[in-house]
Design a protein around this motif. Structure first.
Motif, mmCIF file in Angstrom:
data_model
loop_
_atom_site.group_PDB
_atom_site.id
_atom_site.type_symbol
_atom_site.label_atom_id
_atom_site.label_comp_id
_atom_site.label_asym_id
_atom_site.label_seq_id
_atom_site.Cartn_x
_atom_site.Cartn_y
_atom_site.Cartn_z
ATOM 1 N N CYS A 20 1.126 -1.201 -0.051
ATOM 2 C CA CYS A 20 0.006 -0.174 0.119
ATOM 3 C C CYS A 20 0.938 1.289 0.031
ATOM 4 C CB CYS A 20 -0.890 -0.037 1.175
ATOM 5 S SG CYS A 20 -0.275 0.273 2.766
ATOM 6 N N LYS A 21 0.319 2.349 -0.321
ATOM 7 C CA LYS A 21 0.873 3.555 -0.608
ATOM 8 C C LYS A 21 0.315 4.603 0.113
ATOM 9 C CE LYS A 21 3.445 2.370 -4.964
ATOM 10 N NZ LYS A 21 3.637 2.840 -6.552
ATOM 11 N N ILE A 22 1.023 5.656 0.822
ATOM 12 C CA ILE A 22 0.133 6.784 1.453
ATOM 13 C C ILE A 22 0.920 7.985 1.038
ATOM 14 C CG2 ILE A 22 -0.116 8.052 3.715
ATOM 15 C CD1 ILE A 22 0.472 4.133 3.898
ATOM 16 N N HIS A 23 0.036 8.844 0.482
ATOM 17 C CA HIS A 23 0.660 10.239 0.118
ATOM 18 C C HIS A 23 0.534 11.200 1.385
ATOM 19 C CE1 HIS A 23 1.398 13.791 -2.316
ATOM 20 N NE2 HIS A 23 1.141 12.908 -3.403
ATOM 21 N N LEU A 24 1.689 11.947 1.821
ATOM 22 C CA LEU A 24 1.702 12.739 2.498
ATOM 23 C C LEU A 24 0.959 14.090 2.769
ATOM 24 C CD1 LEU A 24 5.689 12.572 3.445
ATOM 25 C CD2 LEU A 24 3.820 11.515 4.428
ATOM 26 N N PHE A 25 0.438 14.115 1.448
ATOM 27 C CA PHE A 25 -0.722 15.381 1.452
ATOM 28 C C PHE A 25 -1.871 14.669 1.686
ATOM 29 C CE2 PHE A 25 -3.656 17.963 -1.091
ATOM 30 C CZ PHE A 25 -3.397 19.098 -0.520
ATOM 31 N N GLY A 26 -2.460 14.766 2.969
ATOM 32 C CA GLY A 26 -3.522 14.473 3.472
ATOM 33 C C GLY A 26 -3.381 13.063 4.180
ATOM 34 N N ALA A 27 -2.304 12.678 4.238
ATOM 35 C CA ALA A 27 -1.955 11.026 4.675
ATOM 36 C C ALA A 27 -2.959 10.270 3.892
ATOM 37 C CB ALA A 27 -2.007 11.158 6.014
ATOM 38 N N THR A 28 -3.209 10.531 2.706
ATOM 39 C CA THR A 28 -4.060 9.983 1.783
ATOM 40 C C THR A 28 -3.418 8.586 1.438
ATOM 41 O OG1 THR A 28 -4.859 12.032 1.098
ATOM 42 C CG2 THR A 28 -5.681 10.080 -0.039
ATOM 43 N N LEU A 29 -4.216 7.479 1.677
ATOM 44 C CA LEU A 29 -3.815 5.928 1.069
ATOM 45 C C LEU A 29 -4.409 6.331 -0.453
ATOM 46 C CD1 LEU A 29 -3.614 2.859 2.773
ATOM 47 C CD2 LEU A 29 -5.145 3.075 0.658
ATOM 48 N N ILE A 30 -3.211 5.916 -1.198
ATOM 49 C CA ILE A 30 -3.575 5.837 -2.632
ATOM 50 C C ILE A 30 -3.503 4.648 -3.414
ATOM 51 C CG2 ILE A 30 -3.155 8.356 -2.836
ATOM 52 C CD1 ILE A 30 -0.103 7.688 -4.027
ATOM 53 N N SER A 31 -3.062 3.523 -2.516
ATOM 54 C CA SER A 31 -3.003 2.348 -3.417
ATOM 55 C C SER A 31 -3.009 1.156 -2.314
ATOM 56 C CB SER A 31 -1.832 2.048 -4.121
ATOM 57 O OG SER A 31 -1.572 0.772 -4.507
ATOM 58 N N TRP A 32 -3.897 0.145 -2.606
ATOM 59 C CA TRP A 32 -3.775 -1.286 -1.783
ATOM 60 C C TRP A 32 -3.707 -2.300 -2.882
ATOM 61 C CZ3 TRP A 32 -8.355 -4.037 0.601
ATOM 62 C CH2 TRP A 32 -7.719 -5.070 1.511
ATOM 63 N N ILE A 33 -2.799 -2.825 -3.035
ATOM 64 C CA ILE A 33 -2.463 -4.238 -3.798
ATOM 65 C C ILE A 33 -2.652 -5.043 -3.099
ATOM 66 C CG2 ILE A 33 -1.183 -5.189 -5.355
ATOM 67 C CD1 ILE A 33 -0.231 -2.552 -6.481
ATOM 68 N N CYS A 34 -3.572 -6.046 -3.311
ATOM 69 C CA CYS A 34 -3.623 -7.344 -2.447
ATOM 70 C C CYS A 34 -3.638 -8.500 -3.608
ATOM 71 C CB CYS A 34 -5.029 -7.212 -1.604
ATOM 72 S SG CYS A 34 -5.139 -8.713 -0.479
ATOM 73 N N GLU A 35 -3.100 -9.572 -3.455
ATOM 74 C CA GLU A 35 -3.085 -10.623 -4.144
ATOM 75 C C GLU A 35 -2.964 -10.351 -5.552
ATOM 76 O OE1 GLU A 35 -6.730 -12.393 -3.234
ATOM 77 O OE2 GLU A 35 -5.702 -13.599 -1.611
ATOM 78 N N GLY A 36 -2.012 -9.138 -6.021
ATOM 79 C CA GLY A 36 -1.571 -8.572 -7.182
ATOM 80 C C GLY A 36 -2.839 -7.521 -7.838
ATOM 81 N N ASP A 37 -3.820 -7.469 -7.205
ATOM 82 C CA ASP A 37 -4.923 -6.503 -7.517
ATOM 83 C C ASP A 37 -4.990 -5.257 -6.833
ATOM 84 O OD1 ASP A 37 -6.033 -8.556 -9.634
ATOM 85 O OD2 ASP A 37 -6.953 -9.648 -7.690
ATOM 86 N N GLU A 38 -5.124 -4.090 -7.794
ATOM 87 C CA GLU A 38 -5.300 -2.786 -7.184
ATOM 88 C C GLU A 38 -6.893 -2.732 -6.561
ATOM 89 O OE1 GLU A 38 -5.186 -0.064 -5.113
ATOM 90 O OE2 GLU A 38 -3.140 0.305 -6.480
ATOM 91 N N LEU A 39 -7.048 -2.460 -5.395
ATOM 92 C CA LEU A 39 -8.401 -2.507 -4.869
ATOM 93 C C LEU A 39 -8.879 -1.039 -4.267
ATOM 94 C CD1 LEU A 39 -8.074 -5.611 -2.453
ATOM 95 C CD2 LEU A 39 -9.291 -5.484 -4.961
ATOM 96 N N ILE A 40 -8.067 -0.008 -4.768
ATOM 97 C CA ILE A 40 -8.386 1.438 -4.259
ATOM 98 C C ILE A 40 -8.317 2.123 -5.646
ATOM 99 C CG2 ILE A 40 -7.533 3.405 -2.854
ATOM 100 C CD1 ILE A 40 -8.879 1.360 -1.170
ATOM 101 N N PHE A 41 -9.408 3.000 -5.573
ATOM 102 C CA PHE A 41 -9.682 3.855 -6.847
ATOM 103 C C PHE A 41 -8.909 5.263 -6.694
ATOM 104 C CE2 PHE A 41 -11.499 7.367 -8.874
ATOM 105 C CZ PHE A 41 -11.747 6.953 -10.104
ATOM 106 N N VAL A 42 -8.202 5.634 -7.721
ATOM 107 C CA VAL A 42 -7.707 6.966 -7.677
ATOM 108 C C VAL A 42 -7.689 7.350 -9.324
ATOM 109 C CG1 VAL A 42 -5.661 8.629 -7.446
ATOM 110 C CG2 VAL A 42 -5.838 6.597 -5.921
#
Length: 278
Positions: A20-42
């Protein structure tokens, strides 16, 4: 699509299939890859300019949900630069966590009744689970009143094929119908048009189906009694950072928004949501 600067992003990683990735602007989580699939929309149209709220991910709404007479809609947390308290650290069980924080500043005190606060976000990643924990501390000498919410955008192949469980029988405020209150009658909520609803006193768990490769996400929440469901539908075409990408997203948002939290001096408030593969 504008890409965030590498220096703005903190990455937590279990292996090449889970991160997973967190952007420091807003501490916004911008990605969660689980079992190879991106599950969070940006949104591909997100600007990543460190000025505008990121369209997608998991923005943190604080200290106000919705329009705010004292400052920006949904508060200032999602458009503030957060600091790192703990860089990604792996524990003995193989889970990885990182901690971010936001404190009052001259700008926020001028905006928000001279309130003094510290908000901490702890992100913990394991093989099939992503947990986000918010802790709000009232550092001041007066009562602090606020609302908060985790504005999670889920990535979908087709929003029309998605569903959300555990809403039947609940009262909800429908902001698309003059904010009147209704009772949900559907066993599973499916999206076929503009929706902006605040479900009140919701159960601690919802299942969101229709994600990548037929995945279902289980959303479990603690101390966040409201669930907001949002998709702008064709209104998204008039949003310069979304466009027709509304067809591939659904917001299922765990929050405390129907009534404000009243936090006494030196007291703290803790709430969390966990996302796992169902």
């Amino acid at each position: 699509m504008a890409n965030p600067k590498v220096s703005d992003v903190i990455m937590l990683e279990i292996d090449d299939q889970t991160s997973c990735k967190i952007h420091l602007f807003g501490a916004t989580l911008i990605s969660w890859i689980c079992e190879g699939d991106e599950l969070i929309f940006v949104s591909p149209k997100s600007k990543f300019d460190n000025k505008s709220a990121i369209r997608g991910g998991v923005p943190i709404v604080f200290p106000n949900f919705g329009p705010w007479s004292q400052g920006p809609q949904h508060g200032f947390a999602r458009i503030s630069r957060w600091s790192v308290e703990q860089f990604p650290l792996k524990d003995d069980c193989g889970n990885t966590s990182a901690v971010f924080f936001l404190e009052d500043s001259e700008e926020t005190r001028a905006m928000w009744n001279n309130q003094r606060f510290r908000v901490t976000l702890t992100v913990t990643l394991s093989h099939q689970l992503l947990k986000m924990t918010l802790l709000v501390l009232n550092k001041g000498d007066s009562t602090m009143s606020f609302t908060c919410l985790l504005h999670t955008y889920f990535q979908l192949p087709d929003v029309a094929l998605a569903s959300v469980s555990n809403l039947k029988g609940l009262s909800y405020i429908d902001k698309t119908r003059k904010s009147e209150t209704f009772i949900e009658e559907r066993d599973l909520l499916r999206i076929d048009g503009f929706i902006d609803s605040i479900y009140q006193n919701t159960p601690s768990q919802h299942k969101i189906s229709g994600l990548a490769r037929g995945k279902t996400i289980v959303l479990e929440k603690d101390n966040l009694p409201d669930t907001v469901i949002w998709n702008p539908w064709e209104k998204g075409l008039h949003m310069d950072d979304l466009g027709d990408n509304y067809l591939h997203m659904l917001c299922v948002e765990a929050g405390r928004v129907s009534s404000a939290i009243e936090l006494q001096p030196k007291e703290s408030f803790t709430a969390s949501q966990s996302l796992s593969i169902g």
